[in-house]
Design a protein around this motif. Structure first.
Motif, mmCIF file in Angstrom:
data_model
loop_
_atom_site.group_PDB
_atom_site.id
_atom_site.type_symbol
_atom_site.label_atom_id
_atom_site.label_comp_id
_atom_site.label_asym_id
_atom_site.label_seq_id
_atom_site.Cartn_x
_atom_site.Cartn_y
_atom_site.Cartn_z
ATOM 1 N N HIS A 136 -37.850 24.934 42.893
ATOM 2 C CA HIS A 136 -37.905 25.995 41.887
ATOM 3 C C HIS A 136 -39.249 25.919 41.157
ATOM 4 C CE1 HIS A 136 -33.614 26.609 42.580
ATOM 5 N NE2 HIS A 136 -33.480 25.295 42.494
ATOM 6 N N SER A 137 -40.223 26.625 41.679
ATOM 7 C CA SER A 137 -41.560 26.579 41.089
ATOM 8 C C SER A 137 -41.589 27.162 39.678
ATOM 9 C CB SER A 137 -42.547 27.347 41.971
ATOM 10 O OG SER A 137 -42.139 28.707 42.114
ATOM 11 N N ASP A 138 -40.584 27.988 39.345
ATOM 12 C CA ASP A 138 -40.500 28.591 38.016
ATOM 13 C C ASP A 138 -39.449 27.917 37.142
ATOM 14 O OD1 ASP A 138 -38.432 29.450 39.615
ATOM 15 O OD2 ASP A 138 -38.438 31.514 38.864
ATOM 16 N N LEU A 139 -39.143 26.670 37.437
ATOM 17 C CA LEU A 139 -38.169 25.923 36.646
ATOM 18 C C LEU A 139 -38.645 25.862 35.200
ATOM 19 C CD1 LEU A 139 -35.495 24.326 37.116
ATOM 20 C CD2 LEU A 139 -36.898 22.253 37.261
ATOM 21 N N ALA A 140 -37.739 26.204 34.267
ATOM 22 C CA ALA A 140 -38.120 26.249 32.858
ATOM 23 C C ALA A 140 -37.676 25.011 32.087
ATOM 24 C CB ALA A 140 -37.535 27.499 32.193
ATOM 25 N N GLY A 141 -36.540 24.418 32.497
ATOM 26 C CA GLY A 141 -36.021 23.291 31.738
ATOM 27 C C GLY A 141 -35.332 22.266 32.620
ATOM 28 N N MET A 142 -35.405 20.999 32.201
ATOM 29 C CA MET A 142 -34.750 19.897 32.900
ATOM 30 C C MET A 142 -33.963 19.108 31.869
ATOM 31 S SD MET A 142 -38.001 18.827 35.313
ATOM 32 C CE MET A 142 -37.142 17.942 36.609
ATOM 33 N N VAL A 143 -32.666 18.909 32.152
ATOM 34 C CA VAL A 143 -31.763 18.265 31.203
ATOM 35 C C VAL A 143 -31.277 16.949 31.808
ATOM 36 C CG1 VAL A 143 -29.678 18.533 29.809
ATOM 37 C CG2 VAL A 143 -31.015 20.563 30.470
ATOM 38 N N GLY A 144 -31.610 15.831 31.176
ATOM 39 C CA GLY A 144 -31.200 14.509 31.650
ATOM 40 C C GLY A 144 -30.072 13.965 30.807
ATOM 41 N N LEU A 145 -28.905 13.711 31.426
ATOM 42 C CA LEU A 145 -27.699 13.403 30.658
ATOM 43 C C LEU A 145 -27.273 11.946 30.654
ATOM 44 C CD1 LEU A 145 -25.481 16.534 31.384
ATOM 45 C CD2 LEU A 145 -26.909 16.036 29.393
ATOM 46 N N PHE A 146 -27.900 11.088 31.448
ATOM 47 C CA PHE A 146 -27.684 9.647 31.327
ATOM 48 C C PHE A 146 -28.968 9.032 30.797
ATOM 49 C CE2 PHE A 146 -23.934 8.395 34.334
ATOM 50 C CZ PHE A 146 -23.086 9.223 33.617
ATOM 51 N N ALA A 147 -28.879 7.881 30.172
ATOM 52 C CA ALA A 147 -30.017 7.319 29.450
ATOM 53 C C ALA A 147 -31.275 7.221 30.302
ATOM 54 C CB ALA A 147 -29.659 5.941 28.902
ATOM 55 N N TYR A 148 -31.130 6.896 31.571
ATOM 56 C CA TYR A 148 -32.310 6.694 32.410
ATOM 57 C C TYR A 148 -32.860 7.987 32.996
ATOM 58 C CZ TYR A 148 -28.844 7.027 36.135
ATOM 59 O OH TYR A 148 -27.826 7.453 36.957
ATOM 60 N N ASN A 149 -32.095 9.091 32.944
ATOM 61 C CA ASN A 149 -32.559 10.341 33.539
ATOM 62 C C ASN A 149 -33.813 10.907 32.869
ATOM 63 O OD1 ASN A 149 -29.158 11.102 34.096
ATOM 64 N ND2 ASN A 149 -30.613 10.800 35.743
ATOM 65 N N PRO A 150 -33.848 11.041 31.527
ATOM 66 C CA PRO A 150 -35.049 11.615 30.920
ATOM 67 C C PRO A 150 -36.340 10.846 31.218
ATOM 68 C CG PRO A 150 -33.226 11.702 29.380
ATOM 69 C CD PRO A 150 -32.767 10.854 30.538
ATOM 70 N N PRO A 151 -36.346 9.490 31.170
ATOM 71 C CA PRO A 151 -37.584 8.793 31.531
ATOM 72 C C PRO A 151 -38.039 9.081 32.963
ATOM 73 C CG PRO A 151 -36.167 7.321 30.303
ATOM 74 C CD PRO A 151 -35.350 8.543 30.613
ATOM 75 N N LEU A 152 -37.096 9.188 33.888
ATOM 76 C CA LEU A 152 -37.466 9.495 35.266
ATOM 77 C C LEU A 152 -38.003 10.915 35.388
ATOM 78 C CD1 LEU A 152 -34.519 7.822 37.202
ATOM 79 C CD2 LEU A 152 -36.875 7.032 37.021
ATOM 80 N N ILE A 153 -37.401 11.840 34.646
ATOM 81 C CA ILE A 153 -37.903 13.210 34.629
ATOM 82 C C ILE A 153 -39.339 13.241 34.105
ATOM 83 C CG2 ILE A 153 -37.649 15.449 33.476
ATOM 84 C CD1 ILE A 153 -34.586 14.952 33.557
ATOM 85 N N LEU A 154 -39.579 12.516 33.021
ATOM 86 C CA LEU A 154 -40.925 12.472 32.447
ATOM 87 C C LEU A 154 -41.927 11.877 33.432
ATOM 88 C CD1 LEU A 154 -40.061 11.310 28.823
ATOM 89 C CD2 LEU A 154 -40.936 13.553 29.497
ATOM 90 N N GLU A 155 -41.511 10.846 34.152
ATOM 91 C CA GLU A 155 -42.401 10.237 35.138
ATOM 92 C C GLU A 155 -42.743 11.233 36.245
ATOM 93 O OE1 GLU A 155 -42.589 6.372 38.154
ATOM 94 O OE2 GLU A 155 -40.877 6.637 36.794
ATOM 95 N N ALA A 156 -41.737 11.945 36.730
ATOM 96 C CA ALA A 156 -41.967 12.931 37.783
ATOM 97 C C ALA A 156 -42.847 14.076 37.284
ATOM 98 C CB ALA A 156 -40.632 13.468 38.284
ATOM 99 N N LEU A 157 -42.604 14.529 36.073
ATOM 100 C CA LEU A 157 -43.430 15.602 35.510
ATOM 101 C C LEU A 157 -44.866 15.160 35.339
ATOM 102 C CD1 LEU A 157 -41.040 17.064 32.768
ATOM 103 C CD2 LEU A 157 -41.807 18.222 34.845
ATOM 104 N N GLY A 158 -45.065 13.922 34.873
ATOM 105 C CA GLY A 158 -46.419 13.414 34.685
ATOM 106 C C GLY A 158 -47.197 13.368 35.988
ATOM 107 N N GLN A 159 -46.539 12.900 37.039
ATOM 108 C CA GLN A 159 -47.214 12.805 38.334
ATOM 109 C C GLN A 159 -47.486 14.179 38.933
ATOM 110 O OE1 GLN A 159 -44.769 10.127 40.624
ATOM 111 N NE2 GLN A 159 -45.407 8.344 39.449
ATOM 112 N N ALA A 160 -46.681 15.168 38.535
ATOM 113 C CA ALA A 160 -46.883 16.534 39.030
ATOM 114 C C ALA A 160 -47.775 17.357 38.096
ATOM 115 C CB ALA A 160 -45.537 17.226 39.186
ATOM 116 N N ASP A 161 -48.304 16.728 37.051
ATOM 117 C CA ASP A 161 -49.141 17.399 36.062
ATOM 118 C C ASP A 161 -48.404 18.582 35.425
ATOM 119 O OD1 ASP A 161 -51.431 17.722 34.511
ATOM 120 O OD2 ASP A 161 -52.355 19.127 35.925
ATOM 121 N N LYS A 162 -47.114 18.355 35.096
ATOM 122 C CA LYS A 162 -46.316 19.426 34.498
ATOM 123 C C LYS A 162 -45.722 19.036 33.147
ATOM 124 C CE LYS A 162 -45.110 21.907 38.734
ATOM 125 N NZ LYS A 162 -44.005 22.494 39.541
#
Length: 345
Positions: free
Chosen positions: A230-256
Motif C-alpha cells: 500500500h504505497s498510499d498507506l496513511a497510518g500504522m497501528v501497533g497494538l503490542f508493546a514491541y510492534n511500534p518500535p518495529l514499525i518505527l525501525e521499518a519506517l526509518g529504513q524506508a525513509d518514511k
C-alpha cells in the motif's frame, strides 16, 4: 492477506538479561522465611511491558511480605503450560497468569486452581476457575487507541493494524475496539471483524491485521509488507508493546518517518521517544507496574486467609486498572513516573 506477528526491540537493557539461556525468566525475592506466601507471576511472553510488571512484582514482594517469582515463557503456549505445571508441583501458594490462549487453557488453569490461589492478569480467562482478573477493559482501551488514530488522520485513509496474536482475549478485544472507534461504530465488545478483512467504510480503509506470534523478525517484515502493498498507506497501528518500535525501525529504513502516522499501544522506550520526536502521534498505556504489584497484594492476602471482598475486589471479580492516552503534551510527566517505578532515577 499475509498474517504474521511481530516482536519488538526490547525497551530496557535488563530485558536482554531476562532472555538469556532459558525459555522462562525467573527472578526470586526470597527472604528465607518459609512462612511468607510464595507468589508466581507468569507472563504471556518476553517483552519490555513485562519488565515493568516485574518491577511491580518485586515492589509487591516488599510491600506485602511475600516471596515472588516472575516467569516469562519465551516459547509460547507449551512453555507457559510447562511453567504452570512446575508451579503446581512446587506447591506455590498463588499464581497470577496472563493466559496465551484462554479458550484452550481453562483445564490447566482449573487444575492449578485446585492446588493454589489463581488469578489472571493482563489477559483474562473468564470461563475458568480463576478467582479474579486484574487489568483493564481492553475493548475500551482499544477504542481509546482508535480515537488517537482519528486525531492523527482527520481526513481518514488507509490504515494497517499490527498485533502479536489474536488467540488472547485481550488482543481480540483491543483490536476490535480500535476498529470500532475508527469507523465510528457503537460500543459492542462481542463484535469481531475477521483479521484478514479488508474494511472500507466512509473515509476509512482498514487494509488488514498483521499478526506475528511474537516473532520479532516477522513483525518488522509485516510492517515492510504493508508499506510495499500500500504505497498510499496513511497510518500504522501497533497494538503490542514491541510492534511500534518495529514499525518505527521499518519506517526509518524506508525513509518514511513522519510520512506515515504511527499510533501505538504500551510504553516501549522507542515508542515514548517517538512521541517526543514527533514520529508517533500517541500511545495508550496500561499500568503493568500495578498489574504486578496488585497481583502480589491479592495472592498474598488470599494465602493469609483474606477474602476477595476484604481485598477490595469488586463483586464481578474485575480489578480495573484504567488505561491512559499519552501524547506529546503529557509524555514528560508519564516517562518520569515510569523511570521512577523502574528505579532509573
Amino acid at each position: 492477506m499475509k498474517r504474521t506477528l511481530a516482536s519488538s526491540i526490547f525497551l530496557f537493557p535488563i530485558l536482554a538479561l531476562t532472555m538469556v539461556g532459558c525459555s522462562s525468566s525467573s527472578t526470586s525475592q526470597s527472604g528465607g522465611d518459609d512462612d511468607r506466601p510464595s507468589v508466581a507471576y507468569v507472563t504471556n511472553g518476553v517483552a519490555s511491558f513485562w519488565v515493568i510488571a516485574e518491577a511491580g512484582v518485586h515492589q509487591g514482594g516488599k510491600d506485602f511480605d511475600a516471596n515472588v517469582d516472575v516467569l516469562m515463557p519465551a516459547e509460547g503456549i507449551s512453555d507457559q503450560k510447562r511453567i504452570i505445571e512446575d508451579l503446581i508441583t512446587k506447591g506455590t501458594d498463588g499464581i497470577a497468569i496472563s493466559p496465551i490462549d484462554p479458550d484452550n487453557q481453562n483445564e490447566l488453569i482449573n487444575r492449578a486452581a485446585k492446588q493454589a490461589h489463581v488469578i489472571t492478569q493482563d489477559s483474562d480467562a473468564p470461563d475458568s476457575d480463576r478467582q479474579c482478573y486484574i487489568g483493564m477493559d481492553n475493548y475500551l482501551a482499544g477504542r481509546m487507541c482508535g480515537d488517537l488514530v482519528t486525531e492523527a488522520l482527520p481526513d481518514g485513509g488507509k490504515v494497517a493494524i499490527f498485533i502479536g496474536r489474536l488467540e488472547q482475549d485481550n488482543a481480540r478485544r483491543r483490536r476490535q475496539g480500535v476498529i470500532d472507534a475508527i469507523l465510528g461504530r457503537s460500543e459492542d465488545p462481542t463484535r469481531f471483524d475477521p483479521p484478514d478483512a479488508d474494511i472500507q467504510e466512509g473515509k476509512w480503509h482498514i487494509v488488514g491485521t498483521y499478526t506475528d506470534q511474537f516473532d520479532r523478525a516477522q513483525g518488522k517484515a509485516n510492517a515492510e509488507d504493508a508499506m510495499s502493498r500500500h504505497s498510499d498507506l496513511a497510518g500504522m497501528v501497533g497494538l503490542f508493546a514491541y510492534n511500534p518500535p518495529l514499525i518505527l525501525e521499518a519506517l526509518g529504513q524506508a525513509d518514511k518517518l513522519g510520512k506515515i502516522k504511527v499510533i501505538a499501544f504500551d510504553e516501549a522506550n522507542e515508542t515514548l521517544q517517538g512521541i517526543v520526536d514527533g514520529n508517533v502521534h500517541g500511545t495508550v498505556v496500561q499500568n503493568p507496574f500495578e498489574y504486578g504489584r496488585q497481583s502480589v497484594r491479592i495472592l498474598a492476602g488470599l494465602t493469609r486467609g483474606q477474602t476477595l471482598a476484604e481485598l477490595e475486589i469488586p463483586e464481578n471479580g474485575f480489578l480495573n486498572i484504567p488505561a491512559s492516552q499519552i501524547r506529546r503534551d503529557n509524555i514528560d510527566e508519564y516517562w518520569d513516573e515510569l523511570k521512577k517505578n523502574l528505579g532509573e532515577e
